[in-house]
Design a protein around this motif. Structure first.
Motif, PDB file in Angstrom:
ATOM      1  N   ALA B 228       0.856  -1.184   0.000  1.00  0.00           N
ATOM      2  CA  ALA B 228       0.000   0.000   0.000  1.00  0.00           C
ATOM      3  C   ALA B 228       0.887   1.228   0.000  1.00  0.00           C
ATOM      4  O   ALA B 228       2.078   1.156   0.305  1.00  0.00           O
ATOM      5  N   TYR B 229       0.277   2.366  -0.391  1.00  0.00           N
ATOM      6  CA  TYR B 229       1.031   3.620  -0.446  1.00  0.00           C
ATOM      7  C   TYR B 229       0.606   4.553   0.681  1.00  0.00           C
ATOM      8  O   TYR B 229      -0.539   4.512   1.151  1.00  0.00           O
ATOM      9  N   ILE B 260      -2.939   4.706   2.781  1.00  0.00           N
ATOM     10  CA  ILE B 260      -3.111   4.995   4.205  1.00  0.00           C
ATOM     11  C   ILE B 260      -2.329   6.263   4.524  1.00  0.00           C
ATOM     12  O   ILE B 260      -1.163   6.402   4.125  1.00  0.00           O
ATOM     13  N   LEU B 261      -3.006   7.180   5.201  1.00  0.00           N
ATOM     14  CA  LEU B 261      -2.366   8.440   5.611  1.00  0.00           C
ATOM     15  C   LEU B 261      -1.831   8.205   7.016  1.00  0.00           C
ATOM     16  O   LEU B 261      -2.578   8.306   7.992  1.00  0.00           O
ATOM     17  N   THR B 262      -0.557   7.855   7.118  1.00  0.00           N
ATOM     18  CA  THR B 262      -0.065   7.430   8.437  1.00  0.00           C
ATOM     19  C   THR B 262       0.237   8.601   9.358  1.00  0.00           C
ATOM     20  O   THR B 262       0.530   8.389  10.529  1.00  0.00           O
ATOM     21  N   GLU B 263       0.195   9.814   8.841  1.00  0.00           N
ATOM     22  CA  GLU B 263       0.247  10.999   9.700  1.00  0.00           C
ATOM     23  C   GLU B 263      -0.689  12.061   9.144  1.00  0.00           C
ATOM     24  O   GLU B 263      -0.498  12.527   8.021  1.00  0.00           O
ATOM     25  N   VAL B 300      -4.158   7.746  10.216  1.00  0.00           N
ATOM     26  CA  VAL B 300      -3.623   7.613  11.577  1.00  0.00           C
ATOM     27  C   VAL B 300      -3.250   9.022  12.054  1.00  0.00           C
ATOM     28  O   VAL B 300      -2.473   9.709  11.401  1.00  0.00           O
ATOM     29  N   VAL B 301      -3.811   9.438  13.179  1.00  0.00           N
ATOM     30  CA  VAL B 301      -3.616  10.803  13.655  1.00  0.00           C
ATOM     31  C   VAL B 301      -2.317  10.906  14.458  1.00  0.00           C
ATOM     32  O   VAL B 301      -1.984  10.034  15.260  1.00  0.00           O
ATOM     33  N   TRP B 302      -1.572  11.961  14.200  1.00  0.00           N
ATOM     34  CA  TRP B 302      -0.323  12.268  14.905  1.00  0.00           C
ATOM     35  C   TRP B 302      -0.619  13.295  15.978  1.00  0.00           C
ATOM     36  O   TRP B 302      -1.146  14.350  15.609  1.00  0.00           O
TER      37      TRP B 302
END
Ligand SMILES: [Mg+2]
Ligand SMILES: [Mg+2]
Ligand SMILES: [Mg+2]
Ligand SMILES: [Mg+2]
Ligand SMILES: [Mg+2]
Lengths: 336, 336, 336
Positions: B228-229, B260-263, B300-302
């Motif tokens: 995934a990107y 996926i937006l990891t931050e 995913v929230v930072w």
């Protein structure tokens, strides 16, 4: 008439004076125009300078001070080159070493002399093998050095030149292989890093054979603007008569690009530290300086130190060696 | 009625209880199907999670414990991301750091939350230059990290994702150059190492510009299945209105691959640690969550920490910050 | 008759004696001719030798002494192989380790045995990942090792072989990838370094799969003269019957190039340290020695140590193990 100054006025005058000195320090930015170095007003400059020894060594000997720079100025230098050994950089630590450079750049600038910062390694950066352990570095440290220098001194006009890697050599393949194309790519990476970090000085690119040989530049120069090429044409790199060979080996580059000989010099065979390829006599001095002056090639004499060879002076009073006598007279003879 | 249990019966009941808890822990393996993440039964999952701070930091602050995970669960997270700083990994030592990961993975799994292991470096892995010394690593250490993670957690279904390199950036070339093709090759090497060592989780590949930019994926995706990107679309990466720009920069990837937006996250300008590119307000929260939900993009929230910015809570009682209030409410609103 | 020698005469005689011993030590330089190893007179030599354990280990056990070499000579070896572990090289320090090699080479030479210096790493030199930490090295250290060996022993005729890298393997890609072309390039770099530094011995090149597999040599041999290829055909690399498979995997190379099996040997399943791929019995001994002898392939038995497996002896009296009994008898049977 007796004058009383109150504290405010005294401070004001002091600040004026400091500002005056400071304005003297700001040298004109040197850039590349055609095959020459030029000042901001477009006037061509040819440099005749002196190599310091490693600032770290000089500081440990308590010689890294303004009077050392005043002496170089007195000898006629308009440029000084600082050979930063990677192992000294690492051992002293980045922060502490930068303080030495801060001071040296400040003193040089105050005296109207420009500076070359020289990453003083000898060997093959691709295989990370070197002529001696003291030249040990790697790509990561080298890139980081130029990132640091670009950030710290990129806008400082005194720091005219970044000599990317002192003397590239495979030592006749003892240090493995590197092609000219690979070497160009490493230089382009370093130049890109310098410039992205704000480095407005001129990157200096050396050729193989201990920075003697620039023949590949004929067919394959770097496709980068605003750089100059380096040769270190010590006397024994070639047999006399030198001129034609020099032209074929590196002098031809000056037809298109600026050239600077960041190390030249000689020892008499009797001098301490005499070693190949530096043994010669004043005839070398005459030939290399005439050759350079005719073509407008800049040069920097190795080395303003009393222990490293070929030494330019022999004691703490800066008494010139034979080599020193020759170049002190020569450098003082230029009318700029 | 008073009950007396003999020791054998008590032990039996205890074992039953442990077994029950344990069976709860085994999460369904997440894999890639088309442009989505799916469970073993083929059901699509969209993740909305929280970033922990570095487990090493939390442990030193005595916060790396199950109640920290319970709080994240309570906030509505179905995924937690562990940012492992290479320098913390090195300083604490591999064995000791793995114990932290063991615990975190165990607690997350018991609470039904999946885990992203994130190699939290920022910079250029090719030149081995980084935004700050704390992100320092090299190819050898990075490869060894993923070898270790693959071997240790490859079969652990709680560890759903391996985020290969947090934020690739040349910092506008201050960190030297890297092409998309070179970056793809490094990612393929890491994916190969993970899978050869048994890693059955999903490798996450980030683009340049601090993991914001996925435009090269259009013409040149990795020729590797099951990945995934990642994008980190902080508010100030682009001016409002955001949606069209996001679609061009990274959102289009979701047409073909999971994203996926990891931050993500924001600070009000008055919040501690506010810095570009994170300064914004709740309108960012609305836009990014609506955009993601519409497209089925996970995020995913930072960051679930009270010191790092944008912080989600402000004290040891997990009192939400402005940012935290927004996302606590949002995450708790999902009906899975 | 009583003889009185004055000091001058005594010294003269002593020098004669030393010279005599010394002249015994100077072995004929081994070189490659066609697919064979030859002496200076052109006579073909086939080697049957023994592996020592790491000289560093032997020295720490006070076993690195001439009697150890005399025993190997007594067992019939005409070649001994020194496996230098990179981590031992680093830990002991270059200067100190070279003293061990000095002694070993001296003792071997005095007894008429040749030496293989073997850089005893296992793994992927490209990604710098290894099977175990004790095999850890990098390209820089590896290149420097061969530079050092070339300079120090390049003219020493006892040191017949340089085994560039013991066992290349990706461990089924757990250690990342390396192509045959990349592996060839690394070997060529090492060979170039050795030769530029004066190394006149024969470089030995191994294939993948822990130095078992030489199939790529068929279509893509190194374009370098004067080298030989290595295989380590332990019994369990292939199922019986072995011969045809061996021919396809590595034996075919002997049609064109010299081949040396620098590690062969077996453990009975009951022997200490028995592990795949070494478990077998005397039938393996018969097959591999007959196969080699028929084709004129040289071999070196692993390992003349009482702790490492497959061990050749079991106590400080060099009492042969089962494996040792087999090969002691075999090696003693050759008439050179
Ligand atoms: Mg020099
Ligand atoms: Mg970038
Ligand atoms: Mg970030
Ligand atoms: Mg392999
Ligand atoms: Mg072996």
């Amino acid at each position: 008439m007796k004058i009383f100054l109150n504290k405010t006025v005294a401070t004001f005058i002091l600040l004026l004076a400091i500002n005056f000195v400071h304005s003297q320090e700001v040298l004109s930015r040197i850039s590349v125009s055609g095959n020459s170095f030029v000042k901001e007003d477009g006037k061509i400059v040819v440099f005749r300078g002196l190599n310091t020894s490693d600032p770290d060594k000089l500081e440990r000997q308590q010689l890294w001070n303004k009077s050392y720079f005043e002496e170089m100025k007195h000898w006629g230098a308009n440029l000084v080159r600082f050979p930063v050994h990677p192992t000294a950089w690492k051992k002293r630590g980045k922060e502490s070493y930068l303080k030495l450079l801060d001071d040296g750049i400040q003193w040089a600038g105050e005296l109207g002399m420009y500076v070359v910062i020289d990453w003083h390694s000898i060997g093959n950066l691709r295989t990370e093998m070197y002529q001696h352990d003291m030249y040990d570095t790697d790509k990561k440290q080298t890139f980081d050095f130029w990132r640091t220098i670009g950030k710290k001194y990129g806008k400082n006009t005194t720091v005219a030149f970044y000599e990317l890697f002192n003397e590239p050599t495979t030592y006749n393949n003892e240090l493995g292989t590197i092609t000219w194309e690979q070497w160009k790519e490493l230089n382009k990476e370093m130049i890109g890093i310098l410039r992205a970090n704000g480095g407005e000085g001129i990157p200096l690119v050396a050729g193989f054979n201990w920075a003697y040989d620039l023949t590949p530049v004929k067919d394959s120069p770097l496709d980068v603007e605003g750089i100059a090429y380096v040769s270190h044409p010590y006397p024994q790199k070639r047999e006399k008569p030198w001129e034609e060979k020099w032209t074929k080996d590196w002098g031809f580059v000056k037809d298109k690009y600026p050239v600077i000989l960041t190390e030249i010099g000689f020892c008499g065979p009797e001098d301490p530290g005499a070693h190949s390829p530096v043994v010669s006599d004043e005839s070398y001095g005459d030939t290399i300086t005439n050759y350079s002056d005719e073509k407008g090639i800049s040069y920097v004499v190795w080395v303003f130190d009393k222990e490293w060879a070929p030494r330019l002076y022999i004691d703490e009073k800066y008494t010139p060696s034979r080599h020193g006598k020759y170049f002190k007279k020569k450098l003082q003879s230029y009318k700029y």
